[in-house]
Design a protein around this motif. Structure first.
Motif, PDB file in Angstrom:
ATOM      1  N   SER A   1       8.029   6.391   1.801  1.00  0.00           N
ATOM      2  CA  SER A   1       6.825   6.932   2.449  1.00  0.00           C
ATOM      3  C   SER A   1       6.596   6.232   3.780  1.00  0.00           C
ATOM      4  O   SER A   1       6.162   6.855   4.758  1.00  0.00           O
ATOM      5  CB  SER A   1       5.606   6.745   1.541  1.00  0.00           C
ATOM      6  N   MET A   2       6.886   4.930   3.828  1.00  0.00           N
ATOM      7  CA  MET A   2       6.761   4.203   5.089  1.00  0.00           C
ATOM      8  C   MET A   2       7.758   4.726   6.106  1.00  0.00           C
ATOM      9  O   MET A   2       7.441   4.876   7.287  1.00  0.00           O
ATOM     10  CB  MET A   2       6.974   2.702   4.854  1.00  0.00           C
TER      11      MET A   2
ATOM     12  N   THR B   1       6.574   8.122   7.546  1.00  0.00           N
ATOM     13  CA  THR B   1       5.310   8.149   8.283  1.00  0.00           C
ATOM     14  C   THR B   1       5.528   7.473   9.618  1.00  0.00           C
ATOM     15  O   THR B   1       5.600   6.239   9.688  1.00  0.00           O
ATOM     16  CB  THR B   1       4.204   7.427   7.490  1.00  0.00           C
TER      17      THR B   1
ATOM     18  N   GLN C   1       0.803  -1.222   0.000  1.00  0.00           N
ATOM     19  CA  GLN C   1       0.000   0.000   0.000  1.00  0.00           C
ATOM     20  C   GLN C   1       0.842   1.280   0.000  1.00  0.00           C
ATOM     21  O   GLN C   1       0.289   2.373  -0.156  1.00  0.00           O
ATOM     22  CB  GLN C   1      -0.911   0.016   1.242  1.00  0.00           C
ATOM     23  N   HIS C   2       2.175   1.134   0.182  1.00  0.00           N
ATOM     24  CA  HIS C   2       2.984   2.338   0.373  1.00  0.00           C
ATOM     25  C   HIS C   2       4.345   2.225  -0.303  1.00  0.00           C
ATOM     26  O   HIS C   2       4.945   1.153  -0.363  1.00  0.00           O
ATOM     27  CB  HIS C   2       3.216   2.587   1.880  1.00  0.00           C
ATOM     28  N   ASP C   3       4.829   3.350  -0.790  1.00  0.00           N
ATOM     29  CA  ASP C   3       6.205   3.463  -1.259  1.00  0.00           C
ATOM     30  C   ASP C   3       7.152   3.292  -0.078  1.00  0.00           C
ATOM     31  O   ASP C   3       6.836   3.665   1.051  1.00  0.00           O
ATOM     32  CB  ASP C   3       6.405   4.845  -1.903  1.00  0.00           C
TER      33      ASP C   3
END
Length: 379
Positions: free
Chosen positions: A50-51, A54, A45-47
């Protein structure tokens, strides 16, 4: 500083300091990541970066192996990446599936340092605050179950990525810099050292209870080049981080253990032993008894099962793990100054249950050894 929950398991911190432990602590590099099905589910669900950026996601990933291996792990290591420092300095870094890190615009000549890195000093809170937030959040969510580790990449390893544009079989571009542009190389290494020091201090203040410096490409350098372009900066990082933390008003910060992992630099064990690092992490090609013979000062050793042994049948994993443990424990009869780990990180196609066998075997053999030693001393 946040008021963190009291620590229930400080085995790894005691082992790092050479204090008595009732068994050998264990964790592994890349324990939070790609070999775990629960990680891959989040990754869909995520690059990747990006993980990392976050805090809630990074914290969740950090906690995944602690939950899976409940009671078998003695440390959590924050989910992040060593290349967040080049990003903070202004370079673009991508994580390409199946390939790994990629710099679309690497450093080709010394002029590129000024072009791509306009500000040589990073603002840790402003540019890497997401890592600090993840550390603080994770420290609370761990609820004192195990200590939380932070980390950085070593200056030479970061420089190698920044010049090569990614991984390499020869690192000829980065090593060419050392020979053709020695002054610029030292300028870049100095910049990266400053960033590492500031970032590690920030990580400790955010909640990290132990930190590791990864010099993953140390073994690409010969002894002379390692002594010139890597060792001085590794040494300085430990000195400056410890000196800075010693002035902190928070007592917990004063004695945060530091680990150095100079993969492949078997020739530099004695030199690393003369630094202020508390723990020297060994890759799987290093013989613990030989390493111990090279050290004139008390240091804790970390390692060093070959990660690929986790592809073996479970009985073979148990046998190899016992043999590894016996090598480390032989020098003092108890393995008091040993942190069990792999000689490098987990592979994406590892079976998580194979890792459980490793953890369980370490727990079993170290507990047995301690019990036997206690019984003998009580006679």
């Amino acid at each position: 500083m946040s008021t963190f929950p009291p620590l229930k398991n400080d085995l790894i911190l005691r082992a790092a300091r050479g204090q008595p432990t009732e068994r050998t602590p264990v964790w592994v590099m890349r324990q939070a990541g790609r070999y775990l099905p629960e990680f891959r589910k989040v990754r869909e669900q995520h690059d990747f970066f990006s993980m990392c950026r976050t805090p809630e996601i990074a914290s969740e990933i950090t906690l995944q192996p602690v939950r899976r291996y409940q009671g078998l792990l003695d440390a959590a290591i924050i989910f992040s990446d060593i290349l967040v420092i080049p990003q903070a300095l202004g370079m673009t870094v991508e994580m390409v599936p199946g390939k790994g890190p990629h710099f679309p615009d690497p450093l080709v000549t010394p002029e590129d340092i000024t072009r791509q890195i306009p500000h040589e000093k990073i603002d840790v809170v402003g540019q890497l605050g997401y890592v600090l937030e993840a550390l603080t959040l994770t420290r609370h969510q761990l609820n004192g179950e195990v200590p939380l580790l932070g980390f950085v990449g070593a200056p030479w390893t970061l420089m190698a990525y920044m010049v090569e544009g990614g991984g390499s079989k020869t690192f000829s571009k980065a090593k060419r810099w050392l020979y053709q542009y020695p002054e610029a190389s030292h300028r870049l290494l100095r910049m990266l050292t400053d960033a590492c020091v500031d970032f590690l201090v920030g990580q400790v203040k955010a909640g990290a209870q132990m930190v590791q410096v990864f010099d993953s490409w140390a073994g690409e350098l010969g002894p002379d080049d390692f002594t010139t372009f890597s060792l001085p900066y590794l040494k300085e990082i430990a000195q400056r981080v410890k000196a800075t933390l010693a002035t902190s008003s928070v007592a917990e910060h004063h004695h945060v253990p530091m680990t150095v992992f100079a993969k492949g630099a078997h020739y530099a064990i004695a030199q690393l032993g003369a630094t202020e690092y508390d723990v020297i992490s060994l890759d799987w090609t290093m013989d613990p008894s030989h390493v111990r013979s090279q050290l004139s000062t008390g240091k804790t050793l970390q390692g060093n099962l070959d990660p690929c042994i986790l592809f073996a049948p479970h009985d073979e994993i148990r046998q190899r793990t016992r043999a590894m443990f016996e090598q480390f424990s032989a020098w003092d009869g108890e393995g008091q100054r040993h942190i069990a780990n792999l000689g490098h990180g987990m592979h994406p196609d590892h079976d998580p249950e194979a890792l459980r066998v490793y953890f369980s075997t370490i727990r079993e053999v170290s507990t047995q050894l301690k019990a036997s030693s206690f019984a003998n001393n009580s006679k």
